[in-house]
Design an enzyme around this catalytic site. Structure first.
Site, PDB file in Angstrom:
ATOM      1  N   HIS A  17      15.837 -33.481  80.272  1.00  0.00           N
ATOM      2  CA  HIS A  17      15.928 -32.400  79.284  1.00  0.00           C
ATOM      3  C   HIS A  17      14.644 -31.577  79.296  1.00  0.00           C
ATOM      4  O   HIS A  17      14.672 -30.349  79.273  1.00  0.00           O
ATOM      5  CB  HIS A  17      16.088 -32.972  77.863  1.00  0.00           C
ATOM      6  CG  HIS A  17      17.366 -33.706  77.614  1.00  0.00           C
ATOM      7  ND1 HIS A  17      17.406 -34.952  77.014  1.00  0.00           N
ATOM      8  CD2 HIS A  17      18.651 -33.361  77.832  1.00  0.00           C
ATOM      9  CE1 HIS A  17      18.649 -35.346  76.895  1.00  0.00           C
ATOM     10  NE2 HIS A  17      19.441 -34.406  77.388  1.00  0.00           N
ATOM     11  N   LYS A  41      30.757 -37.924  70.373  1.00  0.00           N
ATOM     12  CA  LYS A  41      29.740 -38.984  70.502  1.00  0.00           C
ATOM     13  C   LYS A  41      29.302 -39.514  69.154  1.00  0.00           C
ATOM     14  O   LYS A  41      29.232 -38.763  68.194  1.00  0.00           O
ATOM     15  CB  LYS A  41      28.491 -38.425  71.208  1.00  0.00           C
ATOM     16  CG  LYS A  41      28.668 -38.096  72.662  1.00  0.00           C
ATOM     17  CD  LYS A  41      27.348 -37.629  73.251  1.00  0.00           C
ATOM     18  CE  LYS A  41      27.489 -37.227  74.717  1.00  0.00           C
ATOM     19  NZ  LYS A  41      26.294 -36.520  75.200  1.00  0.00           N
ATOM     20  N   ARG A  92      23.571 -31.696  86.347  1.00  0.00           N
ATOM     21  CA  ARG A  92      23.060 -32.736  87.232  1.00  0.00           C
ATOM     22  C   ARG A  92      23.907 -32.865  88.495  1.00  0.00           C
ATOM     23  O   ARG A  92      23.488 -32.563  89.580  1.00  0.00           O
ATOM     24  CB  ARG A  92      23.021 -34.087  86.504  1.00  0.00           C
ATOM     25  CG  ARG A  92      21.830 -34.250  85.600  1.00  0.00           C
ATOM     26  CD  ARG A  92      21.999 -35.424  84.710  1.00  0.00           C
ATOM     27  NE  ARG A  92      23.258 -35.324  83.993  1.00  0.00           N
ATOM     28  CZ  ARG A  92      23.587 -36.053  82.956  1.00  0.00           C
ATOM     29  NH1 ARG A  92      22.780 -36.986  82.529  1.00  0.00           N
ATOM     30  NH2 ARG A  92      24.734 -35.882  82.335  1.00  0.00           N
ATOM     31  N   SER A 130      20.573 -39.653  78.662  1.00  0.00           N
ATOM     32  CA  SER A 130      20.172 -40.348  77.429  1.00  0.00           C
ATOM     33  C   SER A 130      20.851 -41.710  77.359  1.00  0.00           C
ATOM     34  O   SER A 130      20.257 -42.685  76.882  1.00  0.00           O
ATOM     35  CB  SER A 130      20.569 -39.519  76.206  1.00  0.00           C
ATOM     36  OG  SER A 130      19.864 -38.320  76.194  1.00  0.00           O
TER      37      SER A 130
HETATM   38  O1  PNS Z   1      24.228 -33.241  75.269  1.00  0.00           O
HETATM   39  P1  PNS Z   1      25.700 -33.022  75.081  1.00  0.00           P
HETATM   40  O2  PNS Z   1      26.289 -34.048  74.117  1.00  0.00           O
HETATM   41  O3  PNS Z   1      26.450 -32.971  76.379  1.00  0.00           O
HETATM   42  O4  PNS Z   1      25.852 -31.582  74.402  1.00  0.00           O
HETATM   43  C1  PNS Z   1      27.120 -31.114  73.996  1.00  0.00           C
HETATM   44  C2  PNS Z   1      26.955 -30.055  72.894  1.00  0.00           C
HETATM   45  C3  PNS Z   1      26.232 -30.641  71.708  1.00  0.00           C
HETATM   46  C4  PNS Z   1      26.145 -28.888  73.464  1.00  0.00           C
HETATM   47  C5  PNS Z   1      28.384 -29.557  72.503  1.00  0.00           C
HETATM   48  O5  PNS Z   1      29.137 -30.632  72.039  1.00  0.00           O
HETATM   49  C6  PNS Z   1      28.328 -28.447  71.454  1.00  0.00           C
HETATM   50  O6  PNS Z   1      28.167 -27.294  71.802  1.00  0.00           O
HETATM   51  N1  PNS Z   1      28.452 -28.820  70.166  1.00  0.00           N
HETATM   52  C7  PNS Z   1      28.433 -27.877  69.069  1.00  0.00           C
HETATM   53  C8  PNS Z   1      29.848 -27.728  68.458  1.00  0.00           C
HETATM   54  C9  PNS Z   1      30.694 -26.818  69.332  1.00  0.00           C
HETATM   55  O7  PNS Z   1      30.491 -25.624  69.372  1.00  0.00           O
HETATM   56  N2  PNS Z   1      31.636 -27.417  70.065  1.00  0.00           N
HETATM   57  C10 PNS Z   1      32.526 -26.699  70.970  1.00  0.00           C
HETATM   58  C11 PNS Z   1      31.902 -26.560  72.330  1.00  0.00           C
HETATM   59  S1  PNS Z   1      32.959 -25.748  73.440  1.00  0.00           S
END
Ligand code: PNS
Length: 168
Positions: A17, A41, A92, A130
């Site tokens: 990150h 998650k 990645r 993570s």
């Molecule tokens: O590190 P991650 O868990 O892969 O990140 C995913 C994240 C947090 C960026 C994604 O779940 C997100 O954008 N969450 C905010 C809520 C939202 O807008 N969800 C729809 C995404 S299309």
């Protein structure tokens, strides 16, 4: 002024990150690292803990154009609220692609002016996530090479405590 948002769970922040945040900080005027909610998650560190750790790293490295925030709503609403031009994410391996592509397209559908920019992860961090840090740390493995040095003690401590609780 070009503002971008680097969203993620950061549960916890890893050197992977950090690499993306540093590279974004070198290109854009303002980078907001957003601890966002991923409904898929269950997080291990609380949002305030994750935010505080990223803030510590940003301070330590003097990344003066980087801010850290949390939000539990839709990412595109946040993007609009702060007037960001793009979402920055690290990619990645091929295994990331489908999920990231789906999110990028969905965000673009919801907010057509919002672009997603992917940074290819540095090869040294390709394996890193993570969840790998959590697994290794819980089992007492050495995670010093996976996470930024200044937040290692708190990550190590909480992971170790949780593995002790599971044993009883
Ligand atoms: O590190 P991650 O868990 O892969 O990140 C995913 C994240 C947090 C960026 C994604 O779940 C997100 O954008 N969450 C905010 C809520 C939202 O807008 N969800 C729809 C995404 S299309």
């Amino acid at each position: 002024m070009k503002t971008v948002v680097c969203p993620g769970s950061f549960d916890p922040i890893t050197n992977g990150h950090l690499d993306i945040i540093q590279r974004a900080s070198g290109i854009f005027d303002r980078v907001i690292v957003l601890v966002a909610s991923n409904q898929e998650k269950r997080n291990f560190f609380t949002a305030p803990e994750r935010k505080a750790m990223i803030e510590k790293v940003v301070r330590e490295l003097n990344l003066s154009n980087v801010e850290v925030d949390t939000d539990d709503g839709l990412l595109v609403n946040y993007i609009q609220k702060v007037g960001a031009s793009a979402i920055v994410k690290g990619l990645r391996a091929v295994s990331d692609f489908e999920y990231e592509f789906q999110m990028a397209l969905t965000n673009h559908k919801l907010l057509p002016q919002c672009e997603t920019i992917f940074f290819t992860t540095s090869s040294k961090n390709m394996y890193l996530s993570s969840s790998i840090v959590r697994q290794v740390g819980r089992l007492g493995g050495d995670i010093t090479q996976f996470v930024p040095e200044c937040v290692y003690p708190e990550i190590h401590e909480k992971l170790l405590q949780s593995s002790k609780r599971q044993e009883v």
